[in-house]
Design an enzyme around this catalytic site. Structure first.
Site, PDB file in Angstrom:
ATOM      1  N   ASN A 157       0.832  -1.203   0.000  1.00 27.98           N
ATOM      2  CA  ASN A 157       0.000   0.000   0.000  1.00 27.98           C
ATOM      3  C   ASN A 157       0.865   1.251   0.000  1.00 27.98           C
ATOM      4  O   ASN A 157       1.916   1.302   0.643  1.00 27.98           O
ATOM      5  CB  ASN A 157      -1.024   0.006   1.145  1.00 27.98           C
ATOM      6  CG  ASN A 157      -0.449  -0.257   2.522  1.00 27.98           C
ATOM      7  OD1 ASN A 157       0.451  -1.061   2.685  1.00 27.98           O
ATOM      8  ND2 ASN A 157      -0.968   0.435   3.516  1.00 27.98           N
TER       9      ASN A 157
ATOM     10  N   ALA B 291      -2.869  13.454   0.913  1.00 25.32           N
ATOM     11  CA  ALA B 291      -4.264  13.594   0.463  1.00 25.32           C
ATOM     12  C   ALA B 291      -4.815  12.166   0.458  1.00 25.32           C
ATOM     13  O   ALA B 291      -4.663  11.436  -0.527  1.00 25.32           O
ATOM     14  CB  ALA B 291      -4.322  14.223  -0.914  1.00 25.32           C
TER      15      ALA B 291
ATOM     16  N   GLU C  54      -3.142  -4.501  -3.027  1.00 26.87           N
ATOM     17  CA  GLU C  54      -3.676  -5.428  -4.034  1.00 26.87           C
ATOM     18  C   GLU C  54      -3.818  -4.741  -5.386  1.00 26.87           C
ATOM     19  O   GLU C  54      -3.546  -5.328  -6.436  1.00 26.87           O
ATOM     20  CB  GLU C  54      -5.053  -5.959  -3.593  1.00 26.87           C
ATOM     21  CG  GLU C  54      -5.026  -6.777  -2.316  1.00 26.87           C
ATOM     22  CD  GLU C  54      -5.225  -5.953  -1.043  1.00 26.87           C
ATOM     23  OE1 GLU C  54      -4.810  -4.770  -1.010  1.00 26.87           O
ATOM     24  OE2 GLU C  54      -5.795  -6.490  -0.082  1.00 26.87           O
TER      25      GLU C  54
ATOM     26  N   CYS D 207     -10.193  -5.121   0.481  1.00 28.14           N
ATOM     27  CA  CYS D 207     -11.333  -4.198   0.581  1.00 28.14           C
ATOM     28  C   CYS D 207     -12.209  -4.307  -0.663  1.00 28.14           C
ATOM     29  O   CYS D 207     -11.837  -4.920  -1.669  1.00 28.14           O
ATOM     30  CB  CYS D 207     -10.837  -2.765   0.777  1.00 28.14           C
ATOM     31  SG  CYS D 207     -10.246  -1.994  -0.740  1.00 28.14           S
TER      32      CYS D 207
ATOM     33  N   CYS E  44     -10.698  -3.190  -3.983  1.00 25.72           N
ATOM     34  CA  CYS E  44      -9.719  -4.155  -4.506  1.00 25.72           C
ATOM     35  C   CYS E  44     -10.431  -5.373  -5.084  1.00 25.72           C
ATOM     36  O   CYS E  44     -10.019  -5.910  -6.116  1.00 25.72           O
ATOM     37  CB  CYS E  44      -8.737  -4.563  -3.417  1.00 25.72           C
ATOM     38  SG  CYS E  44      -7.578  -3.240  -3.018  1.00 25.72           S
TER      39      CYS E  44
HETATM   40  N1  THU Z   1      -5.264  -1.354   2.524  1.00 26.20           N
HETATM   41  C1  THU Z   1      -4.757  -2.208   1.593  1.00 26.20           C
HETATM   42  O1  THU Z   1      -3.617  -2.064   1.145  1.00 26.20           O
HETATM   43  N2  THU Z   1      -5.546  -3.215   1.168  1.00 26.20           N
HETATM   44  C2  THU Z   1      -6.823  -3.440   1.591  1.00 26.20           C
HETATM   45  O2  THU Z   1      -7.506  -4.284   1.047  1.00 26.20           O
HETATM   46  C3  THU Z   1      -7.342  -2.669   2.709  1.00 26.20           C
HETATM   47  C4  THU Z   1      -6.583  -1.457   3.092  1.00 26.20           C
HETATM   48  C5  THU Z   1      -4.437  -0.225   2.954  1.00 26.20           C
HETATM   49  C6  THU Z   1      -4.924   1.100   2.452  1.00 26.20           C
HETATM   50  C7  THU Z   1      -4.371   2.036   3.496  1.00 26.20           C
HETATM   51  O3  THU Z   1      -3.045   2.381   3.120  1.00 26.20           O
HETATM   52  C8  THU Z   1      -4.319   1.209   4.760  1.00 26.20           C
HETATM   53  O4  THU Z   1      -4.416  -0.149   4.355  1.00 26.20           O
HETATM   54  C9  THU Z   1      -5.432   1.516   5.756  1.00 26.20           C
HETATM   55  O5  THU Z   1      -6.662   1.460   5.150  1.00 26.20           O
END
Ligand code: THU
Length: 160
Positions: free
Chosen positions: A62, A67, A75, A112, A115
């Site tokens: 991630n 922002a 993902e 999420c 994704c």
């Molecule tokens: N995040 C992911 O990388 N994948 C997911 O499926 C859920 C959330 C990240 C996004 C953000 O940088 C952090 O987790 C908190 O939401």
């Protein structure tokens, strides 16, 4: 009125060691990748590793942004990179691991909704299911045989 029942089957493994050597390796790659996340705001680190049918492994972590909505999940970083670098390859499986700098994450962390929708696009495009494995920092691993088991009633291009 008719009732429509939607069922999904997922597989829960108590430990990564219960999975095949190949899947364990992919998950270990996801674990290594999550350590490279850029997550100064959430302190929540996610790593994703994709195995393609050309035997390439593509990873993503991630990437956050001051922002907040400009950041992107691990993902999607991984699957968009795979689509950009190997547009004709089939994604066979995805391993995902997530952890937090502020608490221990022992429950599997599913991708999420955004994704899931993004992965769905590639599953439909390639006409073959994508296996998805997800876990927290340690402990249980959940396997889905297809993205469709995580996102029933997917929206896809056939509606357009
Ligand atoms: N995040 C992911 O990388 N994948 C997911 O499926 C859920 C959330 C990240 C996004 C953000 O940088 C952090 O987790 C908190 O939401």
């Amino acid at each position: 009125m008719k009732e429509l029942q939607l069922t999904s089957t997922l597989y829960v493994y108590d430990d990564l060691n219960e999975l095949s050597e190949e899947v364990q390796q992919l998950m270990l790659t996801a674990i290594e990748t999550r350590k490279k996340a850029y997550a100064p705001y959430s302190k929540f680190r996610v790593g994703a590793a994709l195995l393609l049918d050309n035997d390439e492994v593509v990873v993503g972590s991630n990437q956050e942004n001051a922002a907040y909505p400009s950041g992107l999940c691990a993902e999607r970083v991984a699957i968009f990179y795979a689509g950009a670098k190997f547009p004709d390859a089939i994604v066979k499986r995805i391993a995902i691991s997530a952890t937090s700098d502020t608490k221990v994450t022992i429950e599997p962390i599913p991708p999420c909704g955004a994704c899931r929708q993004s992965i769905a696009e590639y599953e439909v495009k390639q006409g073959a299911p994508i296996e998805i494995y997800f876990m927290g920092e340690t402990g249980k691993v959940i396997k889905s045989n297809s993205l469709k088991d995580l996102l029933p009633l997917i929206f896809d291009g056939s509606a357009l």
